[in-house]
Write a protein that holds these residues in place. Structure first.
Motif, short mmCIF file in Angstrom:
data_model
loop_
_atom_site.label_atom_id
_atom_site.label_comp_id
_atom_site.label_asym_id
_atom_site.label_seq_id
_atom_site.Cartn_x
_atom_site.Cartn_y
_atom_site.Cartn_z
N ILE A 84 0.86 -1.22 -0.06
CA ILE A 84 -0.18 -0.02 -0.02
C ILE A 84 0.92 1.33 0.05
CG2 ILE A 84 -1.85 1.32 1.36
CD1 ILE A 84 -2.82 -1.40 0.22
N CYS A 85 0.37 2.14 -0.74
CA CYS A 85 1.08 3.52 -0.54
C CYS A 85 0.12 4.72 -0.92
CB CYS A 85 1.92 3.52 -1.82
SG CYS A 85 1.34 3.79 -3.56
N ALA A 86 0.45 5.89 -0.62
CA ALA A 86 -0.38 7.22 -0.40
C ALA A 86 0.70 8.41 -0.70
CB ALA A 86 -1.25 7.20 0.72
N LYS A 87 0.04 9.33 -1.23
CA LYS A 87 0.61 10.82 -1.32
C LYS A 87 -0.01 11.44 -0.23
CE LYS A 87 1.83 14.76 -4.32
NZ LYS A 87 1.59 15.28 -5.64
N TRP A 88 0.88 12.02 0.73
CA TRP A 88 0.44 12.52 2.07
C TRP A 88 1.08 13.90 2.19
CZ3 TRP A 88 3.52 11.74 6.71
CH2 TRP A 88 2.79 12.02 8.06
N PHE A 89 0.09 14.89 2.34
CA PHE A 89 0.41 16.05 2.94
C PHE A 89 0.74 16.17 4.50
CE2 PHE A 89 -0.90 20.54 4.89
CZ PHE A 89 0.21 20.82 4.34
N TYR A 90 1.75 16.18 4.87
CA TYR A 90 2.37 16.04 6.15
C TYR A 90 2.33 17.43 7.06
CZ TYR A 90 7.06 17.57 4.64
OH TYR A 90 8.23 18.19 4.24
N ALA A 91 1.79 18.30 6.62
CA ALA A 91 1.65 19.50 7.40
C ALA A 91 2.78 19.84 8.33
CB ALA A 91 0.26 19.27 8.17
N PRO A 92 3.87 20.41 7.84
CA PRO A 92 5.01 20.30 8.65
C PRO A 92 5.01 21.52 9.98
CG PRO A 92 5.61 21.18 6.73
CD PRO A 92 4.23 20.26 6.35
N GLY A 102 -4.64 8.11 -2.34
CA GLY A 102 -4.64 6.58 -1.95
C GLY A 102 -5.25 7.07 -0.36
N PRO A 103 -4.98 5.92 0.68
CA PRO A 103 -4.16 4.91 0.30
C PRO A 103 -4.68 3.71 -0.87
CG PRO A 103 -4.64 5.25 2.64
CD PRO A 103 -5.53 6.18 1.79
N LYS A 104 -3.71 3.28 -1.56
CA LYS A 104 -4.05 2.49 -2.58
C LYS A 104 -2.74 1.50 -3.00
CE LYS A 104 -4.70 5.66 -5.74
NZ LYS A 104 -4.88 6.48 -6.99
N LEU A 105 -3.26 0.53 -3.58
CA LEU A 105 -1.99 -0.34 -4.04
C LEU A 105 -1.02 0.42 -4.69
CD1 LEU A 105 -4.22 -3.57 -5.20
CD2 LEU A 105 -2.92 -3.27 -2.90
N ILE A 106 0.32 -0.15 -4.46
CA ILE A 106 1.39 0.33 -5.26
C ILE A 106 1.03 0.55 -6.65
CG2 ILE A 106 3.93 0.16 -5.72
CD1 ILE A 106 4.18 -0.93 -2.86
N VAL A 117 9.94 -6.37 -8.86
CA VAL A 117 9.99 -6.61 -7.40
C VAL A 117 9.31 -5.52 -6.54
CG1 VAL A 117 12.00 -8.07 -7.64
CG2 VAL A 117 12.22 -5.77 -7.15
N PHE A 118 8.71 -4.73 -7.26
CA PHE A 118 8.42 -3.49 -6.25
C PHE A 118 6.73 -3.25 -6.11
CE2 PHE A 118 12.30 -1.95 -8.18
CZ PHE A 118 13.06 -1.78 -7.28
N GLU A 119 6.21 -4.29 -6.50
CA GLU A 119 4.71 -4.22 -6.58
C GLU A 119 4.08 -4.68 -5.27
OE1 GLU A 119 2.74 -6.81 -9.44
OE2 GLU A 119 3.85 -8.80 -8.60
N ASN A 120 4.86 -5.45 -4.58
CA ASN A 120 4.37 -5.98 -3.13
C ASN A 120 5.13 -5.22 -2.09
OD1 ASN A 120 2.47 -7.82 -4.11
ND2 ASN A 120 4.29 -9.11 -4.72
N GLY A 121 5.91 -4.23 -2.36
CA GLY A 121 6.66 -3.40 -1.38
C GLY A 121 7.69 -2.57 -1.76
#
Length: 230
Positions: A84-92, A102-106, A117-121
């Protein structure tokens, strides 16, 4: 027996010389003082879910963050947990962190990673100094990706062939976490109780391992809280 947990992910902040460093489901905000002494923990250690409201009750707050890299878009980062991955605004500078994608599958976020090899992590990543490019790593493999709206795979292959400076080192068969420094074309790599600092050159293999050693010996603030037992 609970395994020792060291750095599993990290990314540099928009604030100079600061980085978010993750140990599975815990984090710290660190002034890493590149090129000098004086590194210090600014916040944490604390549970991810206790600080970032958007990550509470998600895989990132529960199982933790396996990999991350800062986006070219200010205040954003890509985070990974398992497949699973996501683009995230971390609000510094505020508590208003939120998911942007996301969150959504890679493979839904990055379809070009399907059947790799990256599809599962992803184990580790850091952004390039080229706009909207990042390096991702899993085991002994690496890929260079473009993560813009027109995202695509730039290159893929073994670490030992594409990063000659890591050949015959503990990083040759992969590492656990990484982040790009605020010093251009430098990145920190983490593997267990050790870390390294590399100088990289986008587009070719003229890279250099500047230093490597034990975290506890040369990164005092980080060494003071590691390993974790979370």
């Amino acid at each position: 027996m609970t395994a020792d947990i060291y750095v599993t992910a990290a990314f540099k902040s928009t604030h100079e010389n600061q980085a978010y460093i993750f140990m599975k489901n815990e984090y710290i905000l660190e002034d890493y003082a590149p090129g000098q002494f004086g590194d210090r923990i600014l916040r944490g250690p604390d549970r991810i879910r206790n600080v970032f409201s958007s990550l509470k009750d998600t895989v990132f707050g529960d199982k933790g963050i396996d990999c991350a890299f800062a986006s070219q878009d200010e205040g954003d980062a890509y985070i990974f947990s398992g497949n699973i991955c996501a683009k995230w605004f971390y609000a510094p500078d505020s508590p208003n962190d939120k998911f942007l994608q996301g969150p959504k599958l890679i493979v839904e976020m990055f379809p070009f990673l399907s059947e790799t090899v990256f599809e599962n992590g992803v184990d580790a990543a850091f952004e390039s100094s080229r706009p909207f490019e990042a390096y991702i790593f899993k085991g002994g493999e690496y890929a260079c990706i473009n993560y813009s709206d027109n995202s695509h795979l730039i290159g893929i292959g073994p670490i030992r062939q594409n990063w000659p400076c890591l050949k015959s080192t503990i990083f040759e068969q992969g590492f656990d976490g990484a982040f790009a420094s605020h010093i251009p074309n430098q990145a920190y790599l983490f593997k267990g109780d050790s870390y390294g600092l590399i100088q990289f050159t986008p587009g070719n293999t003229n890279d250099d391992l500047l230093w490597s050693g034990l975290i506890k010996d040369n990164w005092k603030s980080l060494g003071s809280i590691l390993p974790r037992k979370n």
